[in-house]
Design a protein around this motif. Sequence first.
Motif, short mmCIF file in Angstrom:
data_model
loop_
_atom_site.label_atom_id
_atom_site.label_comp_id
_atom_site.label_asym_id
_atom_site.label_seq_id
_atom_site.Cartn_x
_atom_site.Cartn_y
_atom_site.Cartn_z
N ALA A 117 0.82 -1.21 0.00
CA ALA A 117 0.00 0.00 0.00
C ALA A 117 0.86 1.26 0.00
O ALA A 117 0.59 2.22 -0.73
CB ALA A 117 -0.93 -0.01 1.21
N GLU A 118 1.92 1.26 0.81
CA GLU A 118 2.79 2.42 0.86
C GLU A 118 3.58 2.57 -0.44
O GLU A 118 3.77 3.70 -0.93
CB GLU A 118 3.75 2.31 2.05
CG GLU A 118 4.71 3.48 2.21
CD GLU A 118 4.00 4.80 2.49
OE1 GLU A 118 4.66 5.85 2.35
OE2 GLU A 118 2.79 4.78 2.84
N ASP B 295 2.59 1.62 -3.41
CA ASP B 295 1.65 2.14 -4.42
C ASP B 295 1.44 3.64 -4.22
O ASP B 295 1.33 4.40 -5.19
CB ASP B 295 0.32 1.40 -4.32
CG ASP B 295 0.41 -0.03 -4.82
OD1 ASP B 295 1.38 -0.34 -5.55
OD2 ASP B 295 -0.48 -0.84 -4.49
N ARG B 296 1.37 4.07 -2.97
CA ARG B 296 1.17 5.50 -2.69
C ARG B 296 2.38 6.32 -3.17
O ARG B 296 2.21 7.39 -3.76
CB ARG B 296 0.94 5.69 -1.19
CG ARG B 296 0.65 7.14 -0.79
CD ARG B 296 0.36 7.26 0.69
NE ARG B 296 0.12 8.64 1.05
CZ ARG B 296 0.67 9.26 2.08
NH1 ARG B 296 1.52 8.60 2.86
NH2 ARG B 296 0.38 10.52 2.35
N ALA C 193 2.41 6.40 -6.97
CA ALA C 193 1.36 7.29 -7.44
C ALA C 193 1.77 8.76 -7.28
O ALA C 193 1.48 9.60 -8.14
CB ALA C 193 0.05 7.02 -6.70
N ASP C 194 2.47 9.08 -6.19
CA ASP C 194 2.91 10.46 -5.99
C ASP C 194 4.00 10.84 -6.98
O ASP C 194 4.05 11.98 -7.43
CB ASP C 194 3.41 10.64 -4.56
CG ASP C 194 3.68 12.11 -4.25
OD1 ASP C 194 2.70 12.90 -4.25
OD2 ASP C 194 4.85 12.48 -4.03
N TYR D 71 3.74 14.93 -0.15
CA TYR D 71 2.94 14.33 -1.22
C TYR D 71 2.12 15.42 -1.91
O TYR D 71 1.61 16.33 -1.26
CB TYR D 71 2.00 13.25 -0.66
CG TYR D 71 2.73 11.98 -0.27
CD1 TYR D 71 2.73 10.86 -1.09
CD2 TYR D 71 3.42 11.91 0.94
CE1 TYR D 71 3.39 9.70 -0.72
CE2 TYR D 71 4.09 10.76 1.32
CZ TYR D 71 4.08 9.65 0.48
OH TYR D 71 4.74 8.51 0.83
N ILE E 1 -4.00 15.23 -4.31
CA ILE E 1 -4.61 14.46 -5.40
C ILE E 1 -5.60 15.32 -6.17
O ILE E 1 -5.73 15.21 -7.39
CB ILE E 1 -5.31 13.21 -4.84
CG1 ILE E 1 -4.28 12.30 -4.15
CG2 ILE E 1 -6.04 12.44 -5.94
CD1 ILE E 1 -4.87 11.07 -3.51
#
Length: 949
Positions: free
Chosen positions: A497-498, A500-501, A504-505, A916, A919
Amino acid sequence: MSARTFKPAAFPCTFPLCKRRFKTPTGLTNHKNTAHLPQPIPAATVYQPPPPENEDEPFQPPSPQSDARHTPPPRIPPPDRQGTQIQYHPIIDGTPCDREGFDLPPGAPAPPWDERAADDFSPFENRAQFELGEFLYRDEEMAGARVDRLTQILAAYYPEQDPPFADRNDLYSTIDAIQQGDIPWESFTVTYTGPLPETGNIPAWMTEKYEVWFRSPLGIFERQLANPDFKDELDWAPKRIFRDGKRQFVDLFSGNWAWEQADKLAEDEDNHGALFVPGVFGSDKTTVSVGTGNTEFYPFYGGVGNATNALRRAHREGISLMAFLAIPKTTRDHSGSAAFRKFRRQLFHTALHRILTCLKPYMTKARITRCADRHFRRVIYGLGPYIADYPEQALLACIVQNWCPRCLGPSHDLDQAGSMARSHGLTDDLLDAFTLKELWDDFGIVGDLVPFTTGFPRADIHELLTMDLLHQIIKGTFKDHVVEWVEAYIRAHHEKAEADRILADIDRRIAVTTPFPGLRHFHTGRGYKQWTGNDSKGLMKVYLPAIAGHVPSDVVKAVAAVIEFCYLVRRSVIDEDTLVAVDTAVSDFHKYREVFRDAVRPEGFSLPRQHSIVHYCPLMRLFGAPNGLCSSITESKHIKAVKKPYRRSNHNQPLGQMLVTNQRLDKLAAARVDFTERGMLSAPLLPNPEPPAPTPTPAPNADDENNDNGGVDGPTHMGEVKLAKKYVRRVPRDVDALGLYMGQPRLCELIRRFLYDQLHPNANISGARVSLDRCPVFSERVFLYSSARATFYAPSDISGVGGMRFERIRATKSWYRGPARYDCVFLEHDTEAPGFRGLHAARVFMFFRFKYQGVDYPCALIHWFSARGDAPDPDTGMWIVTPDTVRGGDAPSLEVVHVDCLLRGAHLIGVAGRDYIPIHDFAFSDSLDAFKAFYVNKYADHHAHEIAF
């Protein structure tokens, strides 16, 4: 308000390379100079004697008594005052001769091309018919049925006279009758002659005939040598370029290989004064349709090696289509057989050897040939560098995949120090000492193949394989290796999960990068299913700031070393300092890539494309700058030579139609060059005795402001910045109203302070600090502009003839009916300081023009940025700047400057660190306002890399 210092220049300011005077209003300080700009190299100069045996010794100019018997005719004046010297080979120097091969005396005029009449457009009746035929066939690629319809319409509209062409057949037959550029297609067939299976069915590939279509390389080379359009782009002798005593490597004829070849030819006295013309070749299989058809072609290209890199990169037939090689295919049950693989490889070499055989007699004995400057020369040909990606290099070098085609480094440790260079002679010795299996396993040699260069004088395929920036570095080392390793590293050190985060950033950071001319905008980050070369180049420009803060320092440094290496070797001029920097980048990459070993690459880094970087410095010394010998040249050639002709065919046995299309296009191009050289196309097609009335506007010759960047044809000069041709209409002209309209209420005050500096250039206190009461009163009309155009010398980027390039700097409240766009710029303040230490960065909020006391002032309203620290960021290698503020930090530090203070555009990317990106509600248009610090992107283009770092 903070003040900026600039180094003033005396007026009028003379640029030493362009010899033009820079016109400025009285009292205006010109801040433009040449210290931070790459210097153009003279195309030719007088002969210099051979250098000392030790090339590290300073080069000494010739004495007045030097023998200049073989002096090539100079194309431009001798070296400029800044220390460039060009030394030509003293023996193989391309001395002009007569038709019988006897040397002409120095300065003898060249004979005329022919005795044809000045209005002879044959086989066309006149110029109009030629222009129409070229327009229909080349420009519009009009289908035959539409040509028939057009001719019928013309015949009906003008019944009293015949149309230019009766129908499509008349058009095609007229083009086919063109004599210029007429090199017919030939063919030969190749069949398998090895042993057939004693039992079972004989595979179809063993009995099939494979047809190879080609055009004479000798004819193509002679056409290129005689092309008058190339007369300023050809070298008549190998050369060595020195600048301030240091060697420079530019194109093929400036490298050591061409000089060494000339030394070998000079051993025969009959060759003295000859012109050495090596061929530059390339091949690359390409697919024109996928799916059920999966139609493939195997084009083979070639061009003369004494052409400049710029000519070879341009779409000017510096590289021509020579052949379509056969592609043997078989069924799945036979495709993996050793016999079929061997036949397929040997077919490739046999075809190349057969195609190039016509050059062999003239590789030891000269052939009298007409050249582009109309002189005859005694030409000796040779096999020169071969452009290919790694799979093709392995095929050419007859080696096993995953081995190096240039050295004997073992496949499991390619970077092993002290590996011997491959050569035909070494292979022959190994064949005598080892079995074929031992050669395969221990040396990576396919011993039962014969390279096509075997039997050609002075030719060794292992030496001739070139650098390949596109596939080895940009697509291979950067995109396929390093970028993938970074993602794998993040996933190995974080929970899913981290990870992927974080990924994505990184995509978000890439997506919100500020726009810049020529920069590809990744709307969704790296989420492409199929990457092109341009995609990889675009990612390279913005990738470092995106990963900084999310990965350790060593990971960032490893990526930075790869990108730095790519930008260094991509330069059009490689000097000794560049070679040192390249070695440093290679060393840094090898050092910092170890961070990937444990979690990502436990098997090590023995990758052929990545290993190739260790060969770049020696190869650049041999062949000059890599940008003229890259597979991107053949990739772009596919479009014209293969893909467009295929689309024009009916797709039923298309090869024959493609051959005809290519031949007709070549004939039209050759006819245009011939007509142009004879002055038959210089006048307008239609005379216009009544010129149109001038338009009452400040922009009488407006250019297309939608073009952000591109090449500019014209004489070489060091550059300038000009406002757009048209001002913005329907906006206030009053200075106070305009300031409110643009959200700049201090505009009038800043203009007054600017005028104080212009009217008092020797004042002890600057306009930024003087009392406003002492500044001139200003109430003139102000005209707003949405952009300015910077033109500068940037031969390493896409540029025009002469190496000039333009980019547009924008300052507008709405870009493409969207949010505002206010670009950033470089300004120069210290010509002695290296790189960014001699520059300022600023953001432009307005371009405008006004007149004061009869003097025209084109200006820019800028917001200053200051460097953070005394050195670039140690991880990314980029400088970091922060926006300046005044009045306790609540207002930007603004100033009005003359546009002549601007050097060119700058690209700033926000420093996100460990934060970050939001979004939602954050777009690329917000970046310059949202971030508190910015990287000065030295990878925005190659010119920015050269001048700022």
